[in-house]
Design a protein around this motif. Structure first.
Motif, PDB file in Angstrom:
ATOM      1  N   LYS A  49       1.787  19.784 -20.865  1.00 57.86           N
ATOM      2  CA  LYS A  49       2.075  21.126 -21.369  1.00 57.86           C
ATOM      3  C   LYS A  49       3.462  21.130 -21.997  1.00 57.86           C
ATOM      4  O   LYS A  49       4.431  20.667 -21.393  1.00 57.86           O
ATOM      5  CB  LYS A  49       2.024  22.167 -20.246  1.00 57.86           C
ATOM      6  N   TYR A  68       6.549  23.398 -23.650  1.00 52.34           N
ATOM      7  CA  TYR A  68       7.222  24.678 -23.857  1.00 52.34           C
ATOM      8  C   TYR A  68       7.985  24.549 -25.178  1.00 52.34           C
ATOM      9  O   TYR A  68       8.842  23.673 -25.319  1.00 52.34           O
ATOM     10  CB  TYR A  68       8.150  24.981 -22.689  1.00 52.34           C
ATOM     11  N   MET A  77      13.157  24.834 -14.015  1.00 60.31           N
ATOM     12  CA  MET A  77      12.725  23.626 -14.720  1.00 60.31           C
ATOM     13  C   MET A  77      13.880  22.943 -15.434  1.00 60.31           C
ATOM     14  O   MET A  77      13.933  21.720 -15.532  1.00 60.31           O
ATOM     15  CB  MET A  77      11.626  23.988 -15.727  1.00 60.31           C
ATOM     16  N   GLU A 126       5.893  19.342 -19.494  1.00 61.10           N
ATOM     17  CA  GLU A 126       5.402  19.278 -18.122  1.00 61.10           C
ATOM     18  C   GLU A 126       4.276  18.254 -18.070  1.00 61.10           C
ATOM     19  O   GLU A 126       3.294  18.358 -18.818  1.00 61.10           O
ATOM     20  CB  GLU A 126       4.926  20.653 -17.670  1.00 61.10           C
ATOM     21  N   ALA A 155       3.499  17.205 -10.426  1.00 56.83           N
ATOM     22  CA  ALA A 155       3.934  17.599 -11.768  1.00 56.83           C
ATOM     23  C   ALA A 155       5.396  17.211 -11.950  1.00 56.83           C
ATOM     24  O   ALA A 155       6.172  17.172 -10.987  1.00 56.83           O
ATOM     25  CB  ALA A 155       3.759  19.096 -11.976  1.00 56.83           C
ATOM     26  N   GLN A 156       5.771  16.943 -13.175  1.00 53.36           N
ATOM     27  CA  GLN A 156       7.128  16.509 -13.493  1.00 53.36           C
ATOM     28  C   GLN A 156       7.526  17.131 -14.815  1.00 53.36           C
ATOM     29  O   GLN A 156       6.702  17.285 -15.713  1.00 53.36           O
ATOM     30  CB  GLN A 156       7.154  14.973 -13.598  1.00 53.36           C
ATOM     31  N   GLN A 157       8.816  17.499 -14.934  1.00 55.30           N
ATOM     32  CA  GLN A 157       9.313  18.041 -16.189  1.00 55.30           C
ATOM     33  C   GLN A 157      10.269  17.058 -16.848  1.00 55.30           C
ATOM     34  O   GLN A 157      11.120  16.475 -16.181  1.00 55.30           O
ATOM     35  CB  GLN A 157      10.040  19.377 -15.970  1.00 55.30           C
TER      36      GLN A 157
END
Length: 235
Positions: free
Chosen positions: A7, A9, A51, A63, A71-73
């Motif tokens: 994902k 942003y 985040m 993401e 999950a990791q950013q």
């Protein structure tokens, strides 16, 4: 462990466009995207600060959802582009991870675009269109415009006059960084030589490039004085 989904942003035409471009190159349209209203100060909300705690005005945030359920950013556009190139090696957008002249040159140009060039362009941008009027420094703009025109552009011209892409005959992930930077520079009257127009025309033929900038008309250069960003932006 493998990547289950991704994902992004995103804010149109910003550094996240580099990542959007790269995602389209390696996974097509198989990723989620959320538009972030940067000028409205969205990145300073508690949600985004969890985040990205750096009080950064810039996206991307990528993401990564892993097959183990975690999950990791990732936050840095150049790191994200490099990660995606290596994670999806079948797309052949980076030289193999080994000691080679090609890999060394690719990493050099990837980082040159994401650090040296980016810093100059960012300083020009914030002092011309983002900081409150009383905080802008025309000396900084003059200094970095001169440095970009006299030091950066000749290096790029030399490369692009001898080869179609920034690292030679083949398109690589470094062109996602460099192509975005050239577009960015042209917004400020830089990179006007014909070699840059030809380079951008070549890149624009790629479907992933077209998809990355399909929202460019939504980008507004000047941050209006009433925008919440100006009360929270600290550089």
């Amino acid at each position: 462990m493998s990547i289950e989904s991704l994902k992004l942003y995103h804010f149109p035409a910003s550094r996240s466009a580099r990542v959007k471009w790269m995602l389209h190159e390696v996974v097509g349209s198989r990723f989620a995207i959320e538009i972030v209203d940067v000028y409205a100060g969205a990145l300073f909300s508690p949600r985004f600060l969890r985040m990205n705690p750096n009080h950064s005005v810039s996206v991307p945030i990528l993401e990564i959802f892993w097959s183990d359920g975690s999950a990791q950013q990732m936050l840095e556009s150049t790191a994200i582009v490099a990660f995606l190139a290596d994670a999806y090696g079948e797309a052949h957008l980076a030289p193999p991870v080994q000691a080679s002249r090609g890999r060394a040159d690719y990493l050099q140009m990837l980082q040159f675009g994401g650090t040296t060039m980016d810093m100059l362009l960012w300083q020009i941008r914030i002092h011309e269109h983002m900081l409150a009027i009383q905080e802008r420094d025309p000396r900084t703009v003059t200094r970095y415009r001169s440095k970009f025109a006299t030091e950066i552009e000749p290096q790029l011209c030399q490369r692009l006059e001898s080869a179609p892409y920034i690292c030679g005959e083949a398109f690589t992930a470094a062109d996602c960084i460099m192509g975005h930077n050239v577009l960015w520079a042209r917004r400020y009257g830089l990179c006007r030589a014909s070699v840059f127009r030809r380079y951008l025309a070549r890149l624009a033929k790629r479907p992933a490039c077209k998809a990355a900038f399909d929202d460019i008309d939504a980008f507004i250069l000047e941050v209006a004085p009433e925008q919440p960003l100006l009360t929270t932006f600290n550089g």
